[in-house]
Design a protein around this motif. Structure first.
Motif, PDB file in Angstrom:
ATOM      1  N   SER A 161      54.246  41.383  42.817  1.00  0.00           N
ATOM      2  CA  SER A 161      53.501  42.020  42.409  1.00  0.00           C
ATOM      3  C   SER A 161      54.786  43.192  42.214  1.00  0.00           C
ATOM      4  CB  SER A 161      52.166  42.754  42.357  1.00  0.00           C
ATOM      5  OG  SER A 161      51.411  42.370  42.885  1.00  0.00           O
ATOM      6  N   TRP A 233      49.338  30.230  52.888  1.00  0.00           N
ATOM      7  CA  TRP A 233      49.238  30.315  51.550  1.00  0.00           C
ATOM      8  C   TRP A 233      50.049  27.810  51.338  1.00  0.00           C
ATOM      9  CZ3 TRP A 233      45.914  28.931  47.633  1.00  0.00           C
ATOM     10  CH2 TRP A 233      46.364  28.276  46.472  1.00  0.00           C
ATOM     11  N   ASP A 345      42.054  42.923  49.289  1.00  0.00           N
ATOM     12  CA  ASP A 345      42.615  41.825  48.351  1.00  0.00           C
ATOM     13  C   ASP A 345      43.411  40.545  49.479  1.00  0.00           C
ATOM     14  OD1 ASP A 345      43.538  40.758  46.247  1.00  0.00           O
ATOM     15  OD2 ASP A 345      45.312  41.181  46.184  1.00  0.00           O
ATOM     16  N   HIS A 347      44.017  37.190  50.955  1.00  0.00           N
ATOM     17  CA  HIS A 347      44.028  35.792  50.490  1.00  0.00           C
ATOM     18  C   HIS A 347      45.264  35.183  51.592  1.00  0.00           C
ATOM     19  CE1 HIS A 347      47.211  35.891  47.738  1.00  0.00           C
ATOM     20  NE2 HIS A 347      46.815  37.305  47.072  1.00  0.00           N
ATOM     21  N   GLN A 350      48.889  36.400  51.662  1.00  0.00           N
ATOM     22  CA  GLN A 350      49.258  37.040  51.970  1.00  0.00           C
ATOM     23  C   GLN A 350      49.001  37.213  53.722  1.00  0.00           C
ATOM     24  OE1 GLN A 350      49.299  39.200  49.964  1.00  0.00           O
ATOM     25  NE2 GLN A 350      48.064  40.682  48.893  1.00  0.00           N
ATOM     26  N   ASP A 362      50.449  43.625  53.151  1.00  0.00           N
ATOM     27  CA  ASP A 362      50.107  43.989  51.735  1.00  0.00           C
ATOM     28  C   ASP A 362      48.409  45.263  51.197  1.00  0.00           C
ATOM     29  OD1 ASP A 362      50.310  44.725  49.273  1.00  0.00           O
ATOM     30  OD2 ASP A 362      49.862  42.330  48.045  1.00  0.00           O
ATOM     31  N   ARG A 389      37.559  32.055  49.466  1.00  0.00           N
ATOM     32  CA  ARG A 389      38.473  31.902  48.306  1.00  0.00           C
ATOM     33  C   ARG A 389      39.099  31.095  48.600  1.00  0.00           C
ATOM     34  NH1 ARG A 389      36.338  30.000  45.493  1.00  0.00           N
ATOM     35  NH2 ARG A 389      37.368  30.992  44.018  1.00  0.00           N
ATOM     36  N   SER A 390      39.915  31.469  48.862  1.00  0.00           N
ATOM     37  CA  SER A 390      41.465  31.150  48.906  1.00  0.00           C
ATOM     38  C   SER A 390      41.569  29.473  49.848  1.00  0.00           C
ATOM     39  CB  SER A 390      42.702  32.183  50.233  1.00  0.00           C
ATOM     40  OG  SER A 390      43.722  32.130  49.725  1.00  0.00           O
ATOM     41  N   TYR A 393      40.574  27.042  46.798  1.00  0.00           N
ATOM     42  CA  TYR A 393      42.179  27.377  46.182  1.00  0.00           C
ATOM     43  C   TYR A 393      42.454  26.566  46.436  1.00  0.00           C
ATOM     44  CZ  TYR A 393      41.756  30.763  42.643  1.00  0.00           C
ATOM     45  OH  TYR A 393      41.584  32.031  41.160  1.00  0.00           O
ATOM     46  N   LYS A 453      34.115  37.687  43.819  1.00  0.00           N
ATOM     47  CA  LYS A 453      35.812  37.651  43.847  1.00  0.00           C
ATOM     48  C   LYS A 453      36.155  36.764  42.782  1.00  0.00           C
ATOM     49  CE  LYS A 453      39.918  37.544  46.228  1.00  0.00           C
ATOM     50  NZ  LYS A 453      40.704  38.389  46.366  1.00  0.00           N
ATOM     51  N   TYR A 456      36.524  37.896  39.650  1.00  0.00           N
ATOM     52  CA  TYR A 456      37.298  38.840  39.923  1.00  0.00           C
ATOM     53  C   TYR A 456      38.913  37.905  39.622  1.00  0.00           C
ATOM     54  CZ  TYR A 456      42.013  40.417  41.013  1.00  0.00           C
ATOM     55  OH  TYR A 456      43.114  40.906  41.449  1.00  0.00           O
ATOM     56  N   GLU A 457      38.670  36.402  40.147  1.00  0.00           N
ATOM     57  CA  GLU A 457      39.583  35.888  40.129  1.00  0.00           C
ATOM     58  C   GLU A 457      39.521  35.423  38.583  1.00  0.00           C
ATOM     59  OE1 GLU A 457      39.484  34.133  44.661  1.00  0.00           O
ATOM     60  OE2 GLU A 457      38.754  33.234  43.106  1.00  0.00           O
ATOM     61  N   TYR A 460      41.591  37.140  36.167  1.00  0.00           N
ATOM     62  CA  TYR A 460      43.101  36.970  36.766  1.00  0.00           C
ATOM     63  C   TYR A 460      44.080  35.670  36.441  1.00  0.00           C
ATOM     64  CZ  TYR A 460      47.166  36.603  39.831  1.00  0.00           C
ATOM     65  OH  TYR A 460      48.164  36.332  39.969  1.00  0.00           O
ATOM     66  N   ARG A 465      47.026  33.040  34.759  1.00  0.00           N
ATOM     67  CA  ARG A 465      47.021  31.344  35.195  1.00  0.00           C
ATOM     68  C   ARG A 465      45.989  30.187  34.644  1.00  0.00           C
ATOM     69  NH1 ARG A 465      48.791  31.632  41.142  1.00  0.00           N
ATOM     70  NH2 ARG A 465      45.935  32.425  41.196  1.00  0.00           N
TER      71      ARG A 465
HETATM   72  O1  LIG Z   1      49.353  39.631  43.584  1.00  0.00           O
HETATM   73  P1  LIG Z   1      48.470  39.661  45.261  1.00  0.00           P
HETATM   74  O2  LIG Z   1      48.913  38.566  46.381  1.00  0.00           O
HETATM   75  O3  LIG Z   1      48.465  40.923  45.362  1.00  0.00           O
HETATM   76  O4  LIG Z   1      46.824  38.688  44.207  1.00  0.00           O
HETATM   77  C1  LIG Z   1      46.390  39.249  43.284  1.00  0.00           C
HETATM   78  O5  LIG Z   1      47.467  37.704  42.773  1.00  0.00           O
HETATM   79  C2  LIG Z   1      47.200  36.649  43.531  1.00  0.00           C
HETATM   80  C3  LIG Z   1      48.064  35.287  43.356  1.00  0.00           C
HETATM   81  O6  LIG Z   1      49.116  35.549  43.588  1.00  0.00           O
HETATM   82  C4  LIG Z   1      45.700  35.555  43.311  1.00  0.00           C
HETATM   83  O7  LIG Z   1      45.035  35.556  44.453  1.00  0.00           O
HETATM   84  C5  LIG Z   1      44.405  33.833  43.661  1.00  0.00           C
HETATM   85  O8  LIG Z   1      45.320  32.705  43.330  1.00  0.00           O
HETATM   86  C6  LIG Z   1      45.730  32.886  45.537  1.00  0.00           C
HETATM   87  C7  LIG Z   1      46.422  31.546  44.896  1.00  0.00           C
HETATM   88  O9  LIG Z   1      47.420  31.662  44.438  1.00  0.00           O
HETATM   89  C8  LIG Z   1      44.531  31.950  46.353  1.00  0.00           C
HETATM   90  O10 LIG Z   1      44.410  31.678  47.048  1.00  0.00           O
HETATM   91  C9  LIG Z   1      43.136  33.602  45.975  1.00  0.00           C
HETATM   92  O11 LIG Z   1      41.986  32.949  46.762  1.00  0.00           O
HETATM   93  C10 LIG Z   1      43.076  34.191  45.056  1.00  0.00           C
HETATM   94  O12 LIG Z   1      42.436  35.027  44.541  1.00  0.00           O
HETATM   95  C11 LIG Z   1      44.323  37.615  43.828  1.00  0.00           C
HETATM   96  O13 LIG Z   1      43.542  37.514  43.240  1.00  0.00           O
HETATM   97  C12 LIG Z   1      45.432  38.621  43.020  1.00  0.00           C
HETATM   98  O14 LIG Z   1      44.880  39.812  42.765  1.00  0.00           O
END
Ligand SMILES: O=P(O)(O)O[C@H]1O[C@H](CO)[C@@H](O[C@H]2O[C@H](CO)[C@@H](O)[C@H](O)[C@H]2O)[C@H](O)[C@H]1O
Ligand SMILES: Nc1ncnc2c1ncn2[C@@H]1O[C@H](COP(=O)(O)OP(=O)(O)O)[C@@H](O)[C@H]1O
Length: 480
Positions: A161, A233, A345, A347, A350, A362, A389-390, A393, A453, A456-457, A460, A465
Motif C-alpha cells: 500500500s 502467504w 492488521d 495476515h 505480513q 508492517d 482468517r488468513s 483465505y 475481520k 472488514y474483508e 475490502y 477485488r
Molecule cells: O495492505 P495491507 O497488507 O495492510 O492489508 C490489506 O490488504 C490485504 C490484501 O493484500 C487484506 O488481506 C486480505 O487478503 C489476504 C490475501 O490477499 C488474506 O491473507 C487476508 O486474510 C485478508 O484479510 C487486508 O485485510 C487489508 O487490510
C-alpha cells in the motif's frame, strides 16, 4: 495547526488521473479532486540539473473527507528517457516575470540519483528545512546503525500500500504514501521490538519525519532488509496447491492435509509461537490494561458500527447481520479482559519466513482506521483472528482462482481446502497458546474478532477485488 509546507509549483491539473492509477492511492472508486499541492522540503543534491523535493498532495472527497498523500519527487531540467515510466508532470517553477525554468517531475523512488540524496539524509544529523523554527525534514538514524553510502537503490516490486525502495541488500526504505499527523505505529512498535532484540521482526534502522512544534508528519521508515525471506502467504498457497496436486495424483483423488508432502502445520505452529513472543514483548513495554464495562460497550459499538456501514457497502452482508449482532452483544458480559498494543492488521502477507524463523512486518494497523485508534490498546485476540482468517483465505483462494470449473472436482477440493484451513488454524493456535485450551471468554472474544475481520474483508474485497468477495461471505455463512 501548522499548515503543511508552502505552495508547490507542481500543478494540480492531471494529478487526479495520476493518483487514480497509482497502486498506493487509497481513494480509488471514490469521487475526489486534488485541491492543492504543498512542498515540505528539499534535499541537498550535488547535481545542478536535479532537485529532490517532497510534495504533499491534498485530496478532497465529495463526501467531505480529506487526505494527504506524499509525492517524493525528482525534478529535472531536461526530460529523462530512462524515467519515462515514473513521469508525473512538468511545470514552470520560475516566479512570474522571471525567465521560464521548466522542470520535469518524476516519482523519486525510481531515480537512483534522487534516492542517493535520501540515503545521504540518513547519514546527516541536520534538520533540512525551508521552514521556520523547528519545522523541517529530520532524518533519524538509530545509534550504531551504519549504512553504506555506496548502496544503490532499487524499487521494491511486491504488492503493497506504500512504496518501498531497497538500498543494496541490507536496508529497506518504506515511504508512507497516505500521511497522517502523529506517531506512526510502524515506527513506534518496531522501535520497541528492535530495542527488545526481538527475533521476530526486521530491525529498525531509522525514519524520516517532518517535525513541527505540533505533532510530526512521519514520512518514511528505514529497516533491515530480510534477504532470505519468503512471503508467508506464498508459502501457504504453495502448501495448498501441493495438497491438491498430490490428491489429484492419488488413486482415489482424495487426501487430507496432514498426509500431503507440503504440509504447513509445523510452520503454522511456529508462526503462532512467534506472534505470542511479539505480544509478550509489546505487553511488557507498553503495558496492559483491563477493558472496563465502558471499554466493552465501545468495542461492541465499534463492531456494530462497522457492520452497519458494511451492510450499506455490501448488501450481501445483510443476511448475517442479526447473527453477528448477537455474537458481538455476547461480549457485554466480559469486562475485565486484558488489552495491549498489538499488530492490528495481521495476515499471512505480513509474515516472512527467513532462515532465522518467522518475522512479522508492517505494524501500521488497519489502514482504514484513524491513526489514534490504531495506536490504542486492543485485545491480542484481534491479531490471532487475523491469522485464522488468513489461513481460510489461502485455502479458498486457491479453489476460487486455480481449480477447474469441473464441479465434482471443485466439491472435493473445497473439502480439502476446509480441512487444510482447519488443520493450520489449529496448529497456529496451539503454537500461540503453547497448547493451552482457550477459556470460554477467550473463545468468545476470538469468535467476535474473526467475524469482525470477515466483515472488514467483505468491504475490502468489494472495493478492491470483487471476484474474491465470496471468500469472506462464505466464512460468515459458516459462522452460522
Ligand atoms: O495492505 P495491507 O497488507 O495492510 O492489508 C490489506 O490488504 C490485504 C490484501 O493484500 C487484506 O488481506 C486480505 O487478503 C489476504 C490475501 O490477499 C488474506 O491473507 C487476508 O486474510 C485478508 O484479510 C487486508 O485485510 C487489508 O487490510
Ligand atoms: N524488512 C523486510 N525485508 C524484506 N521484505 C520485506 C520487509 N518488510 C516488508 N517486506 C515485504 O514487502 C511487502 C510489503 O511490506 P509492508 O510493510 O506490508 O508494506 P505496505 O505497508 O506498503 O503494505 C511485505 O508483504 C513483504 O513481502
Amino acid at each position: 495547526m501548522t499548515s503543511i509546507g508552502t505552495p508547490s509549483p507542481l500543478p494540480t491539473t492531471g494529478l487526479a488521473d495520476y493518483l487514480a492509477t497509482a497502486r498506493w492511492f487509497g481513494g480509488k472508486g471514490r469521487d475526489f479532486e486534488v485541491t492543492w499541492v504543498t512542498r515540505i522540503g528539499e534535499l541537498p543534491t550535488a547535481q545542478p540539473d536535479l532537485r529532490v523535493v517532497i510534495d504533499v498532495v491534498h485530496v478532497h472527497y465529495v463526501d467531505g473527507d480529506t487526505e494527504l498523500y506524499q509525492l517524493p519527487l525528482a525534478l529535472y531540467s531536461q526530460p529523462q528517457e530512462n524515467l519515462g515510466h515514473a513521469f508525473i508532470s512538468w511545470h514552470n517553477e520560475a516566479p512570474e516575470g522571471e525567465p521560464e525554468q521548466w522542470r520535469h517531475a518524476y516519482d523519486a523512488i525510481h531515480d537512483r540519483a534522487a534516492m542517493a540524496c535520501w540515503l545521504a539524509g540518513f547519514q546527516s544529523t541536520d534538520v533540512i528545512g525551508a521552514g521556520t523554527g523547528a519545522i523541517g525534514l529530520q532524518f533519524h538514524l538509530e545509534p550504531g546503525c551504519e549504512l553504506s553510502s555506496e548502496a544503490q537503490s532499487s524499487p521494491f516490486t511486491g504488492e503493497q500500500s506504500n512504496s518501498s525502495v531497497m538500498f543494496g541488500d541490507d536496508a529497506l526504505l518504506k515511504i508512507f504514501r497516505k500521511l497522517t499527523r502523529g506517531m506512526n505505529p510502524d515506527i513506534e512498535v518496531l522501535d520497541v521490538l528492535t530495542q527488545d532484540h526481538s527475533e521476530h521482526v526486521a530491525r529498525l534502522y531509522g525514519w524520516l519525519s517532518w517535525d513541527t512544534e505540533e505533532e510530526p508528519l512521519q514520512l518514511a521508515i528505514l529497516q533491515q532488509f530480510l534477504k532470505t525471506a519468503s512471503d508467508g502467504w506464498e508459502l501457504a498457497l504453495t502448501s495448498v496447491r501441493n495438497l491438491f496436486a498430490e490428491a489429484a495424483w492419488s488413486a482415489e483423488g482424495e487426501m487430507d492435509a496432514n498426509q500431503a508432502g507440503g504440509d504447513f502445520a509445523d510452520e503454522a505452529y511456529r508462526l503462532g509461537a512467534a506472534l505470542a513472543s511479539v505480544h509478550r514483548a509489546l505487553a511488557e513495554h507498553f503495558g496492559t490494561t483491563e477493558r472496563t464495562a465502558e471499554g466493552v460497550a465501545e468495542l461492541i459499538a465499534r463492531m456494530r458500527g462497522r457492520l452497519a456501514e458494511a451492510v450499506v457497502a455490501v448488501p450481501e452482508l445483510a443476511e448475517f447481520a442479526p447473527g453477528l449482532t448477537e455474537l458481538y452483544q455476547g461480549l457485554a458480559t466480559l469486562p475485565g479482559t486484558p488489552t495491549q498494543r498489538i499488530h492490528g492488521d495481521l495476515h499471512l502477507g505480513q509474515t516472512l519466513r527467513t532462515v532465522n524463523g518467522w518475522k512479522l512486518v508492517d505494524f501500521e494497523g488497519e489502514p482504514a482506521k484513524p491513526l489514534p485508534q490504531r495506536r490504542q490498546p486492543d485485545s491480542r485476540w484481534r491479531d490471532v483472528a487475523g491469522m485464522l482468517r488468513s489461513f481460510d483465505y489461502a485455502a479458498h483462494s486457491v479453489v476460487m482462482t486455480e481449480v477447474s470449473a469441473d464441479l465434482s472436482d471443485e466439491g472435493e477440493r473445497e473439502l480439502q481446502a476446509t480441512g487444510w484451513a482447519a488443520r493450520n488454524q489449529q496448529a497456529f493456535l496451539d503454537g500461540y497458546t503453547e497448547e493451552q485450551e482457550l477459556t470460554p471468554t477467550e473463545s468468545a472474544l476470538l469468535a467476535a474478532y474473526v467475524a469482525d475481520k470477515a466483515v472488514y474483508e467483505a468491504v475490502y474485497e468489494a472495493r478492491n477485488r470483487p471476484s474474491w468477495l465470496g471468500i469472506p461471505l462464505a466464512a460468515l455463512g459458516r459462522l452460522g
